[in-house]
Design a protein around this motif. Structure first.
Motif, PDB file in Angstrom:
ATOM      1  N   LEU A 354      32.998  39.276  40.307  1.00  0.00           N
ATOM      2  CA  LEU A 354      33.725  39.784  39.143  1.00  0.00           C
ATOM      3  C   LEU A 354      35.130  39.210  39.066  1.00  0.00           C
ATOM      4  O   LEU A 354      35.672  39.049  37.964  1.00  0.00           O
ATOM      5  CB  LEU A 354      33.762  41.310  39.181  1.00  0.00           C
ATOM      6  CG  LEU A 354      32.437  41.966  38.771  1.00  0.00           C
ATOM      7  CD1 LEU A 354      32.450  43.461  39.063  1.00  0.00           C
ATOM      8  CD2 LEU A 354      32.150  41.724  37.294  1.00  0.00           C
ATOM      9  N   ALA A 355      35.717  38.867  40.197  1.00  0.00           N
ATOM     10  CA  ALA A 355      37.009  38.179  40.161  1.00  0.00           C
ATOM     11  C   ALA A 355      36.867  36.844  39.446  1.00  0.00           C
ATOM     12  O   ALA A 355      37.744  36.444  38.658  1.00  0.00           O
ATOM     13  CB  ALA A 355      37.538  37.971  41.578  1.00  0.00           C
ATOM     14  N   ALA A 356      35.751  36.161  39.690  1.00  0.00           N
ATOM     15  CA  ALA A 356      35.495  34.901  38.996  1.00  0.00           C
ATOM     16  C   ALA A 356      35.316  35.130  37.500  1.00  0.00           C
ATOM     17  O   ALA A 356      35.764  34.320  36.675  1.00  0.00           O
ATOM     18  CB  ALA A 356      34.260  34.219  39.583  1.00  0.00           C
ATOM     19  N   VAL A 357      34.672  36.249  37.139  1.00  0.00           N
ATOM     20  CA  VAL A 357      34.514  36.593  35.729  1.00  0.00           C
ATOM     21  C   VAL A 357      35.873  36.777  35.068  1.00  0.00           C
ATOM     22  O   VAL A 357      36.164  36.223  34.000  1.00  0.00           O
ATOM     23  CB  VAL A 357      33.662  37.867  35.562  1.00  0.00           C
ATOM     24  CG1 VAL A 357      33.709  38.369  34.104  1.00  0.00           C
ATOM     25  CG2 VAL A 357      32.227  37.610  35.977  1.00  0.00           C
ATOM     26  N   HIS A 358      36.746  37.538  35.711  1.00  0.00           N
ATOM     27  CA  HIS A 358      38.059  37.829  35.118  1.00  0.00           C
ATOM     28  C   HIS A 358      38.936  36.579  35.034  1.00  0.00           C
ATOM     29  O   HIS A 358      39.723  36.437  34.091  1.00  0.00           O
ATOM     30  CB  HIS A 358      38.741  38.938  35.896  1.00  0.00           C
ATOM     31  CG  HIS A 358      38.176  40.296  35.623  1.00  0.00           C
ATOM     32  ND1 HIS A 358      38.405  40.973  34.443  1.00  0.00           N
ATOM     33  CD2 HIS A 358      37.360  41.102  36.353  1.00  0.00           C
ATOM     34  CE1 HIS A 358      37.774  42.133  34.466  1.00  0.00           C
ATOM     35  NE2 HIS A 358      37.133  42.236  35.613  1.00  0.00           N
ATOM     36  N   THR A 359      38.796  35.692  35.990  1.00  0.00           N
ATOM     37  CA  THR A 359      39.536  34.421  35.915  1.00  0.00           C
ATOM     38  C   THR A 359      39.112  33.637  34.681  1.00  0.00           C
ATOM     39  O   THR A 359      39.954  33.079  33.953  1.00  0.00           O
ATOM     40  CB  THR A 359      39.286  33.582  37.180  1.00  0.00           C
ATOM     41  OG1 THR A 359      39.796  34.281  38.318  1.00  0.00           O
ATOM     42  CG2 THR A 359      39.959  32.227  37.086  1.00  0.00           C
ATOM     43  N   THR A 360      37.823  33.617  34.422  1.00  0.00           N
ATOM     44  CA  THR A 360      37.317  32.911  33.242  1.00  0.00           C
ATOM     45  C   THR A 360      37.750  33.602  31.959  1.00  0.00           C
ATOM     46  O   THR A 360      38.073  32.944  30.960  1.00  0.00           O
ATOM     47  CB  THR A 360      35.783  32.810  33.309  1.00  0.00           C
ATOM     48  OG1 THR A 360      35.403  32.169  34.539  1.00  0.00           O
ATOM     49  CG2 THR A 360      35.226  32.011  32.139  1.00  0.00           C
ATOM     50  N   VAL A 361      37.784  34.923  31.967  1.00  0.00           N
ATOM     51  CA  VAL A 361      38.235  35.664  30.784  1.00  0.00           C
ATOM     52  C   VAL A 361      39.697  35.354  30.488  1.00  0.00           C
ATOM     53  O   VAL A 361      40.077  35.147  29.322  1.00  0.00           O
ATOM     54  CB  VAL A 361      38.022  37.180  30.986  1.00  0.00           C
ATOM     55  CG1 VAL A 361      38.754  37.989  29.916  1.00  0.00           C
ATOM     56  CG2 VAL A 361      36.532  37.508  30.960  1.00  0.00           C
ATOM     57  N   ARG A 362      40.526  35.309  31.516  1.00  0.00           N
ATOM     58  CA  ARG A 362      41.945  34.980  31.291  1.00  0.00           C
ATOM     59  C   ARG A 362      42.090  33.596  30.661  1.00  0.00           C
ATOM     60  O   ARG A 362      42.877  33.407  29.717  1.00  0.00           O
ATOM     61  CB  ARG A 362      42.718  35.055  32.612  1.00  0.00           C
ATOM     62  CG  ARG A 362      43.013  36.460  33.075  1.00  0.00           C
ATOM     63  CD  ARG A 362      44.058  36.482  34.172  1.00  0.00           C
ATOM     64  NE  ARG A 362      43.593  35.818  35.383  1.00  0.00           N
ATOM     65  CZ  ARG A 362      42.911  36.421  36.357  1.00  0.00           C
ATOM     66  NH1 ARG A 362      42.611  37.708  36.241  1.00  0.00           N
ATOM     67  NH2 ARG A 362      42.535  35.756  37.427  1.00  0.00           N
ATOM     68  N   ALA A 363      41.344  32.640  31.200  1.00  0.00           N
ATOM     69  CA  ALA A 363      41.393  31.293  30.629  1.00  0.00           C
ATOM     70  C   ALA A 363      40.872  31.291  29.198  1.00  0.00           C
ATOM     71  O   ALA A 363      41.407  30.581  28.329  1.00  0.00           O
ATOM     72  CB  ALA A 363      40.570  30.336  31.493  1.00  0.00           C
ATOM     73  N   GLY A 364      39.866  32.097  28.943  1.00  0.00           N
ATOM     74  CA  GLY A 364      39.311  32.178  27.596  1.00  0.00           C
ATOM     75  C   GLY A 364      40.276  32.772  26.589  1.00  0.00           C
ATOM     76  O   GLY A 364      40.376  32.303  25.441  1.00  0.00           O
TER      77      GLY A 364
END
Length: 462
Positions: A354-364
């Motif tokens: 989920l940390a990887a998910v949130h990193t991608t969301v921030r970039a998005g």
């Protein structure tokens, strides 16, 4: 296959290799339906293993998933008698409640859900095998497993034989108080079935060994359940199955407990947080996120504040995916990526996943803010793929979501203008005006969260 799982029997993380190529077999100890399910039940016998199952499916394996129902038990008989109803009606009522809860939280349906009472013949056969091998004996209508006859007893839980206490009452003919019951002789007013040792009903531990053998064979991949089942239930399953000559489970997995005020959540303590009550407070996908986000072997200390924090985290992901879908059109799931794969391959590491998910969301979100729709769409595709593995894809939950993605694009423009006004007011130190804008949005059902990436809005939970 690069997946590593913690095995309670060896007390180590081992690489997962299925018994049969291309398939995976999982047996999970399901409910004893004596009452309504709470979030501890759902984590212990459903959500943790639903994530495992989804990850194995993602890796291309065909998964046979068996979760039993202990539909006759001392606790069920007691509860039914207290409420002046039949044991089978009481059990069936709460079995349906459990199935409803699994469905509510998005769990894939089990391949089969066997009931103990439907497998008496297989249990009798297993008892006979144990007697023939010198590991069980009949006494006064009961049948017991002789723990001293099995030199490996205690291997799963790590207990020494002289420390063992089964929690069973003394009985006529029982050779050793550490011996556990395979078959209970008939008692007045209780259900019973005929056997070579007299009428009666099965012991709890015997049931699971017989049902696992019936549907998964004498050797299968994973046996799962809550950590509270390690002893005596799983220890006794392990002993009787191996003593009967079966290889049984290659991996023993145990999910952590859910606590409240430092105590295990249980019916007997009265600190139950029921599923119907929880989904009146938050949406099912938000509750699932809360229960899936910690590592499956960790203990969750439930609090409304922790739940609310998870709700906000999930809504931020949902807001991102919804905004991208509204701005660019349909977003299909993409690839999960190396970081996410590495996290789940490491003993289902959902926190890192989920940390990887949130990193991608921030970039998005950054891509959305700069008008890079292609990058935002690629990020949303990755997020959808990752959350799909965890059973949390916002668009897959859209039928129960309060978010109307078809209206998000227009609303995003309007809210964006107000947020810009609010930001200018904050820069001018006109905090009263900034707070007034925030309050107007809140009245309209929109919450604003100030993040390192700038203010982000989501729909207020109803």
């Amino acid at each position: 296959m690069s997946l590593h799982l913690f095995d309670s029997a060896s007390r180590s993380v081992r690489e997962f290799h299925p018994v049969r190529n291309g398939t995976a077999s999982i047996y999970v100890c399901g409910p004893t339906p004596q009452g309504p399910p709470h979030i501890g039940h759902l984590r212990g016998c459903a959500l943790s293993y639903d994530v495992l199952r989804r990850w194995l499916l993602h890796k291309g394996l065909t998964v046979t998933f068996v979760r039993n129902v202990t539909d006759v038990d001392d606790k069920i008989l007691t509860k039914a008698a207290e409420h002046d109803t039949s044991w089978w009606e009481w059990s069936a009522t709460y079995e349906r409640a459990f199935e409803s809860a699994y469905d509510t939280l998005g769990c894939l349906p089990a391949t089969i859900t066997p009931r103990a009472t439907g497998h008496i013949t297989q249990m009798v056969e297993l008892i006979q095998r144990l007697i023939d091998r010198g590991h069980a004996y009949a006494a006064a209508g009961d049948v017991y497993f002789d723990v001293r006859s099995w030199g490996e007893y205690g291997a799963l839980s790590g207990q020494r034989l002289d420390e063992v206490q089964q929690g069973e009452t003394a009985a006529e003919g029982k050779r050793d108080p550490r011996d556990f019951t395979l078959w209970k002789g008939a008692r007045p007013g209780e259900p019973s079935w005929p056997t070579p040792w007299g009428p009666g009903r099965p012991g709890w531990h015997l049931e699971c060994s017989a049902m696992a053998l019936t549907y998964l064979g004498d050797e299968f991949d994973v046996h799962g359940g809550g950590r509270d089942l390690i002893f005596p239930h799983h220890e006794n399953e392990f002993a009787q199955s191996r003593a009967a000559g079966d290889a049984f489970a290659r991996f023993w997995m145990h999910s952590g407990l859910v606590g409240l005020a430092g105590e295990k959540m249980s019916k007997s303590m009265g600190n139950v947080v029921s599923i119907p009550e929880m989904v009146r407070r938050v949406r099912p996908q938000e509750l699932r996120y809360y229960l899936v986000a910690p590592h499956y072997r960790s203990t969750i200390e439930y609090s409304p504040e922790a739940l609310e924090e998870s709700v906000r985290a999930y809504q931020r992901i949902e807001s991102f995916v919804g905004k991208v879908a509204a701005r660019t059109g349909s977003v299909e799931p993409g690839e999960v990526g190396r970081e996410f794969t590495a996290a789940l391959d490491d003993d289902l590491g959902t926190p890192a996943a989920l940390a990887a998910v949130h990193t991608t969301v921030r970039a998005g979100f950054t891509a959305l803010d700069t008008g890079d729709d292609a990058a935002a769409r690629a990020a949303a595709a990755t997020v959808r793929a990752r959350l799909g593995v965890l059973g949390l894809d916002p668009l897959a939950w859209s039928s129960t979501s309060t978010v109307d993605t078809s209206a998000v694009a227009a609303l995003d423009v309007l809210v964006g203008e107000l947020l810009e006004q609010r930001q200018r007011a904050r820069e001018a130190k006109d905090f009263a005006a900034a707070d007034a804008i925030r309050d107007r949005l809140l009245t309209a059902g929109i919450t604003v969260e100030d993040t390192p990436d700038g203010p982000q809005w989501t729909f207020k939970d109803s």
